[in-house]
Design an enzyme around this catalytic site. Structure first.
Site, PDB file in Angstrom:
ATOM      1  N   LYS A 109       0.874  -1.181   0.000  1.00  0.00           N
ATOM      2  CA  LYS A 109       0.000   0.000   0.000  1.00  0.00           C
ATOM      3  C   LYS A 109       0.904   1.221   0.000  1.00  0.00           C
ATOM      4  CE  LYS A 109      -1.914   2.960   2.082  1.00  0.00           C
ATOM      5  NZ  LYS A 109      -1.654   4.383   1.773  1.00  0.00           N
ATOM      6  N   GLY A 119       1.813   4.411  13.422  1.00  0.00           N
ATOM      7  CA  GLY A 119       2.385   3.167  13.960  1.00  0.00           C
ATOM      8  C   GLY A 119       1.554   2.634  15.123  1.00  0.00           C
ATOM      9  N   GLU A 141       8.969   1.041  11.341  1.00  0.00           N
ATOM     10  CA  GLU A 141      10.098   1.957  11.157  1.00  0.00           C
ATOM     11  C   GLU A 141       9.485   3.349  11.192  1.00  0.00           C
ATOM     12  OE1 GLU A 141      12.202   4.462  10.052  1.00  0.00           O
ATOM     13  OE2 GLU A 141      12.457   3.649   8.032  1.00  0.00           O
ATOM     14  N   CYS A 157      13.311  10.032   7.981  1.00  0.00           N
ATOM     15  CA  CYS A 157      12.991   9.642   9.360  1.00  0.00           C
ATOM     16  C   CYS A 157      14.160   9.836  10.302  1.00  0.00           C
ATOM     17  CB  CYS A 157      12.512   8.205   9.378  1.00  0.00           C
ATOM     18  SG  CYS A 157      13.566   7.114   8.412  1.00  0.00           S
ATOM     19  N   GLU A 208       8.867  15.889  15.742  1.00  0.00           N
ATOM     20  CA  GLU A 208       9.367  15.668  14.390  1.00  0.00           C
ATOM     21  C   GLU A 208       8.713  16.677  13.451  1.00  0.00           C
ATOM     22  OE1 GLU A 208       8.268  11.956  12.289  1.00  0.00           O
ATOM     23  OE2 GLU A 208      10.393  11.827  11.767  1.00  0.00           O
TER      24      GLU A 208
HETATM   25  P1  NAI Z   1       1.596   8.542   7.886  1.00  0.00           P
HETATM   26  O1  NAI Z   1       2.355   7.739   8.869  1.00  0.00           O
HETATM   27  O2  NAI Z   1       0.182   8.832   8.236  1.00  0.00           O
HETATM   28  O3  NAI Z   1       1.602   7.788   6.467  1.00  0.00           O
HETATM   29  C1  NAI Z   1       2.470   6.736   6.134  1.00  0.00           C
HETATM   30  C2  NAI Z   1       1.691   5.613   5.468  1.00  0.00           C
HETATM   31  O4  NAI Z   1       0.714   5.094   6.372  1.00  0.00           O
HETATM   32  C3  NAI Z   1       0.907   6.046   4.225  1.00  0.00           C
HETATM   33  O5  NAI Z   1       0.925   4.995   3.282  1.00  0.00           O
HETATM   34  C4  NAI Z   1      -0.493   6.231   4.762  1.00  0.00           C
HETATM   35  O6  NAI Z   1      -1.491   6.097   3.789  1.00  0.00           O
HETATM   36  C5  NAI Z   1      -0.574   5.106   5.770  1.00  0.00           C
HETATM   37  N1  NAI Z   1      -1.580   5.297   6.817  1.00  0.00           N
HETATM   38  C6  NAI Z   1      -2.056   6.447   7.337  1.00  0.00           C
HETATM   39  N2  NAI Z   1      -2.985   6.197   8.278  1.00  0.00           N
HETATM   40  C7  NAI Z   1      -3.112   4.866   8.371  1.00  0.00           C
HETATM   41  C8  NAI Z   1      -3.898   3.986   9.161  1.00  0.00           C
HETATM   42  N3  NAI Z   1      -4.771   4.457  10.050  1.00  0.00           N
HETATM   43  N4  NAI Z   1      -3.753   2.658   9.000  1.00  0.00           N
HETATM   44  C9  NAI Z   1      -2.873   2.171   8.113  1.00  0.00           C
HETATM   45  N5  NAI Z   1      -2.111   2.938   7.325  1.00  0.00           N
HETATM   46  C10 NAI Z   1      -2.215   4.273   7.447  1.00  0.00           C
HETATM   47  O7  NAI Z   1       2.381   9.884   7.610  1.00  0.00           O
HETATM   48  P2  NAI Z   1       1.926  11.229   6.833  1.00  0.00           P
HETATM   49  O8  NAI Z   1       0.526  11.576   7.211  1.00  0.00           O
HETATM   50  O9  NAI Z   1       2.232  11.042   5.398  1.00  0.00           O
HETATM   51  O10 NAI Z   1       2.933  12.320   7.442  1.00  0.00           O
HETATM   52  C11 NAI Z   1       2.710  12.911   8.697  1.00  0.00           C
HETATM   53  C12 NAI Z   1       3.993  12.986   9.496  1.00  0.00           C
HETATM   54  O11 NAI Z   1       4.472  11.688   9.779  1.00  0.00           O
HETATM   55  C13 NAI Z   1       5.170  13.652   8.819  1.00  0.00           C
HETATM   56  O12 NAI Z   1       5.144  15.023   8.948  1.00  0.00           O
HETATM   57  C14 NAI Z   1       6.338  13.035   9.543  1.00  0.00           C
HETATM   58  O13 NAI Z   1       6.556  13.707  10.751  1.00  0.00           O
HETATM   59  C15 NAI Z   1       5.872  11.643   9.824  1.00  0.00           C
HETATM   60  N6  NAI Z   1       6.376  10.691   8.808  1.00  0.00           N
HETATM   61  C16 NAI Z   1       7.454   9.936   9.098  1.00  0.00           C
HETATM   62  C17 NAI Z   1       7.963   9.086   8.152  1.00  0.00           C
HETATM   63  C18 NAI Z   1       9.144   8.253   8.429  1.00  0.00           C
HETATM   64  O14 NAI Z   1       9.793   7.782   7.507  1.00  0.00           O
HETATM   65  N7  NAI Z   1       9.460   7.997   9.667  1.00  0.00           N
HETATM   66  C19 NAI Z   1       7.400   8.976   6.801  1.00  0.00           C
HETATM   67  C20 NAI Z   1       6.212   9.772   6.629  1.00  0.00           C
HETATM   68  C21 NAI Z   1       5.764  10.590   7.590  1.00  0.00           C
END
Ligand code: NAI
Ligand code: MG
Length: 495
Positions: free
Chosen positions: A187, A245, A262, A296, A397
């Site tokens: 996904k 997470g 991660e 990250c 973050e």
């Molecule tokens: P997110 O963690 O919500 O999205 C990452 C993935 O999870 C995407 O594929 C999203 O569609 C999916 N997702 C979102 N909600 C979900 C749920 N309830 N159940 C299952 N999957 C779900 O991150 P987002 O909204 O893109 O970014 C927000 C903040 O998160 C960023 O500003 C940053 O601080 C952090 N982030 C950290 C990352 C890392 O590599 N550690 C990567 C992306 C975001």
């Protein structure tokens, strides 16, 4: 579509889901736009997967796992992964461009990723033939048993990835899953689904059987959540925010599926007065400015020894100002846009918070709106000085090109303060004192410690978090463990 954004994968057609080896419409018929964050322009309409599509994909992945794929020999999977790597290599320039278009990272970065992306696939291909159990000398039961272990694939893997490095994050899940004999429902992030979709198609061409790798773009709350709670999924491999997470862990409770996470960070990058300044200045700057800070493990809490604090932070700010910000398709550009309007709001929100909290901006600090930049989501490299540990810009973050620079005076103090965060992903130490380097390497509670470098990555090295940066490791031998189950086999030999 402008000439600039012409790309062989962007043919004007709706990008469909990839389920069971076929491109299909979403069950709802809905689509969403994938947008170029440098220009605001729509690149493609993408089929929007939801729970029903996830069901179909999980069923296909289950059938594939229980079908011939489950009986493939490691060497066959190795050959398939190597063919896949060759195909990705053949199209690498276009993959780099597609990542740049879809999520904004400059070509100077996405092209540079070539060795690592291909190396990753080939590394997992190599590992495919190394999976083995062991024979066990029982400690109590003596000689009437022959005992051994089998290492078996966990089964159907739900891989949920973010948008900050679509090609690498996809390969980092697909590689170990296919090497061990698992099947995958991937996904992608709604912000950057194009590269993962194209990878799925190439995998078929490389001989990955239908159903082994399914790609279902869609939103997190619908498609992502459906995958995380699906009873037919044996393991979820997630990369993203710690908030999501936590939701994944909750959703996994229904069938107690395996989870690896991660997550994010607020990584300390610690500069001592005895460091090699010619290396430390660009090193500390790029630790936070690479990929516009959307990494990250970005080194965003810059601890600088008091006696060089003013001089060093000014040099980092100066370095940040010299970086070229713009549309990543320009090969000279070093810092591209943020991925979306939402991320722009988030990051500019933190810039305002930093000022309110009394931090002193030495570089950047405001969104860029001049000329063509105004159409995209551009924030310049920013350095905040006079940051205190308790400020939000020192704890949360931001995921933008923002350094929070904090002075310190001695080693025990900086270890304590460096560790005073809920995260524990990356960390940096800049010093010429080898004793100090090892001492810090042992005391920092984080999954990676980079000494006199930052963000060094290699397929053979494990990467992952302590504390709320998650659990499980990606990369290295450790990575395979995440995709394997251990079975104990007992044979009585005295009958
Ligand atoms: P997110 O963690 O919500 O999205 C990452 C993935 O999870 C995407 O594929 C999203 O569609 C999916 N997702 C979102 N909600 C979900 C749920 N309830 N159940 C299952 N999957 C779900 O991150 P987002 O909204 O893109 O970014 C927000 C903040 O998160 C960023 O500003 C940053 O601080 C952090 N982030 C950290 C990352 C890392 O590599 N550690 C990567 C992306 C975001
Ligand atoms: Mg996009």
């Amino acid at each position: 579509m402008t000439a600039e954004t012409r790309h062989s994968f962007l043919d004007g057609k709706i990008k469909r889901l990839l389920i069971d080896g076929r491109r299909v419409e979403s069950a709802s018929g809905k689509t969403f736009a994938s947008v170029n964050p440098a220009t605001g322009e729509t690149l493609a309409q993408v089929a929007e997967g939801d729970a029903e599509d996830i069901d179909r994909a999980v069923e296909a992945a289950r059938r594939a796992f229980e079908g011939p794929w489950g009986r493939t020999k490691p060497a066959e999977r190795q050959m398939i992964l190597l063919r896949f790597a060759d195909l990705v290599e053949k199209h690498f320039e276009e993959f780099a461009a597609l990542d740049t278009l879809d999520m904004g990272a400059p070509l100077s970065r996405t092209r540079n990723n070539r060795r690592r992306a291909l190396g990753m696939l080939r590394y997992y291909a190599g590992l495919a033939t190394t999976v083995e159990g062991r024979t066990v000398e029982n400690s109590l039961l003596g000689g009437d048993f022959f005992s051994y272990t089998l290492r078996e694939p966990v089964g159907v893997v739900g891989a949920i990835i973010p948008w900050n490095a679509p090609l690498s994050s996809s390969l980092w899940k697909i590689g170990p899953a296919l090497a061990t004999g698992c099947t995958v429902v991937l996904k992608p992030a709604e912000e950057a689904p194009l590269t993962p979709l194209w990878l799925g198609e190439l995998a078929l061409e490389a001989g990955v059987p239908p159903g082994v790798l399914n790609v279902v773009p869609g939103y997190g709350e619908t498609a992502g959540a459906a995958l995380a709670r699906h009873p037919g999924v044996d393991k979820v491999a997630f990369t993203g925010s710690h908030i999501t997470g936590q939701k994944i862990v909750e959703a996994s409770a229904g069938n107690l599926k395996r989870v690896s996470l991660e997550l994010g960070g607020k990584s300390p990058d610690i500069v001592f007065a005895d460091a090699d300044m010619e290396a430390a200045v660009p090193g500390a700057a790029m630790a936070a400015f690479s990929n516009s800070g959307q990494i990250c493990s970005a080194g965003t809490r810059l601890f600088v020894e008091q006696k060089i604090y003013e001089q060093f932070t000014h040099r980092v700010a100066e370095y940040g100002r010299t970086l070229r910000v713009g549309n990543g398709l320009d090969p000279e550009v070093q810092v591209g846009p943020l991925v979306s309007e939402q991320q722009l709001e988030r990051v500019t929100g933190y810039l305002a918070i930093g000022r309110q909290e009394g931090a002193r901006p030495l570089a950047g600090g405001e969104r860029l709106t001049e000329g063509a930049l105004g159409r995209g989501y551009f924030v310049p490299p920013t350095v905040f000085a006079d940051v205190r540990d308790e400020m939000r810009i020192a704890q949360e973050e931001i995921f933008g090109p923002v350094i929070s620079a904090i002075p310190f005076t001695d080693i025990d103090e900086v270890v304590r303060r460096g560790n005073a965060t809920m995260f524990g992903l990356g960390s940096g130490v800049w010093t010429r004192d080898v004793g100090k380097a090892h001492r810090l390497a042992k005391s920092i509670r984080a999954g990676s410690v980079w000494v006199n470098c930052y963000q060094a990555m290699d397929p053979a090295m494990p990467f992952g978090g302590y504390k709320m940066s998650g659990y499980g490791r990606e990369g290295g031998q450790e990575h395979l463990e995440e995709y394997l189950n251990t079975k104990a086999v007992w044979i009585r030999t005295d009958l």
